[in-house]
Motif scaffolding. Sequence first.
Motif, PDB file in Angstrom:
ATOM      1  N   SER A 110      57.842  50.396 -35.424  1.00  0.00           N
ATOM      2  CA  SER A 110      57.904  50.588 -34.644  1.00  0.00           C
ATOM      3  C   SER A 110      58.534  49.356 -33.751  1.00  0.00           C
ATOM      4  O   SER A 110      59.355  49.640 -32.160  1.00  0.00           O
ATOM      5  CB  SER A 110      56.458  49.558 -33.847  1.00  0.00           C
ATOM      6  N   LEU A 111      59.434  48.152 -34.091  1.00  0.00           N
ATOM      7  CA  LEU A 111      60.066  47.977 -33.320  1.00  0.00           C
ATOM      8  C   LEU A 111      61.461  48.385 -32.951  1.00  0.00           C
ATOM      9  O   LEU A 111      62.064  48.346 -32.073  1.00  0.00           O
ATOM     10  CB  LEU A 111      60.654  46.376 -34.418  1.00  0.00           C
ATOM     11  N   ILE A 112      62.266  48.830 -34.282  1.00  0.00           N
ATOM     12  CA  ILE A 112      63.659  49.847 -33.988  1.00  0.00           C
ATOM     13  C   ILE A 112      63.015  50.947 -32.995  1.00  0.00           C
ATOM     14  O   ILE A 112      63.529  51.289 -31.522  1.00  0.00           O
ATOM     15  CB  ILE A 112      63.839  50.699 -34.657  1.00  0.00           C
ATOM     16  N   THR A 113      61.838  51.673 -32.926  1.00  0.00           N
ATOM     17  CA  THR A 113      61.373  52.713 -31.907  1.00  0.00           C
ATOM     18  C   THR A 113      61.239  52.271 -30.231  1.00  0.00           C
ATOM     19  O   THR A 113      62.232  52.578 -29.128  1.00  0.00           O
ATOM     20  CB  THR A 113      59.943  53.484 -32.106  1.00  0.00           C
ATOM     21  N   ASN A 114      60.961  50.931 -30.444  1.00  0.00           N
ATOM     22  CA  ASN A 114      60.728  50.536 -28.715  1.00  0.00           C
ATOM     23  C   ASN A 114      62.019  49.408 -28.241  1.00  0.00           C
ATOM     24  O   ASN A 114      62.461  49.950 -27.464  1.00  0.00           O
ATOM     25  CB  ASN A 114      59.940  49.022 -29.360  1.00  0.00           C
TER      26      ASN A 114
END
Length: 314
Positions: A110-114
């Motif tokens: 989720s961090l990478i996606t954000n």
Amino acid sequence: MNGFLKLLARNKKVAVGLAIVLTYIMIAVMAPLLTSHEPNKRVARPHQAPSAEHVMGTTRMGRDVYHLFMHGTKTSLAVGLGAGCMIVILGTALGVSAGYFGGKVDEIISLITNIALVIPQLPLLLVLAAFIGEASPLTIAIIIGCTSWAWGARVTRSQTLTLRNKEFIRASELACEPAWRIIFVEILPNLSSIIGLNFLGSIIYTIITEATLEFLGLGDPLAVSWGTMLYNAQNSSAMTVGAWWEVLVPCLAIAILGMGLALLNFGIDEIANPRLRTFSGMKKFNKRIKQLRQKQAIAGEPTPQAKTEVAYDG
């Protein structure tokens, strides 16, 4: 399966969109058979208008626009399909992993996606393409595929979280089935509509983005695609000298293919989403009721509403 095929046949958007897309695929596959020489070969005088000999006219360099269009279709479709597959594979793999495993895996993905969603796509693509210099269509497809997966991952993760708490997933886990089998047999088939919509949308986005990068001069000028056709038309001031066909052909090619993919996208969305299907059915039902009331009014028969009002007055 038969019911799904019947819905496909009844949906006009899917029928029209599929016809357009299949036509472009046939053009791309049969381009070598439908052309008589190489697209970059000089065969006529510069800026000849469309005629019986050159149905789509010629460019400033004396190249046949018809041959450029046919071979450009093959290149642009290959880039769209290649980058679309990369986007779908990356987005689906990361989204399903984040939604199913949760915990640290979900937090990291989720961090990478954000971060990927916050970075503006087009400026990033412009910087990467300018850094590489005269990027080939294959390079452009890889760049787009590696930088445009975040939206699909986010949507897939949300749907996977919804499926994660379903009874059939719980039953599979209680039966001690391995995680890979639950993902491939239980979860992915239920995500097929979302994956399909993501794939179609990615193709549209890739073809338009590739044409944009090449139009700005960041692609390989020797490659034959719709983007390089627009780039060469701009350099030759085609519109200024009245050679409108040199610009119209690639623009129409991109617009019509985009329309076909969009219709296919909307049609599949209606088939996969029961709410949209019900809304469409209600519109047809209301239209039928309106037609019946008009016929009753012409025949002088009281409508159901009038009968109700008379009964109420009585």
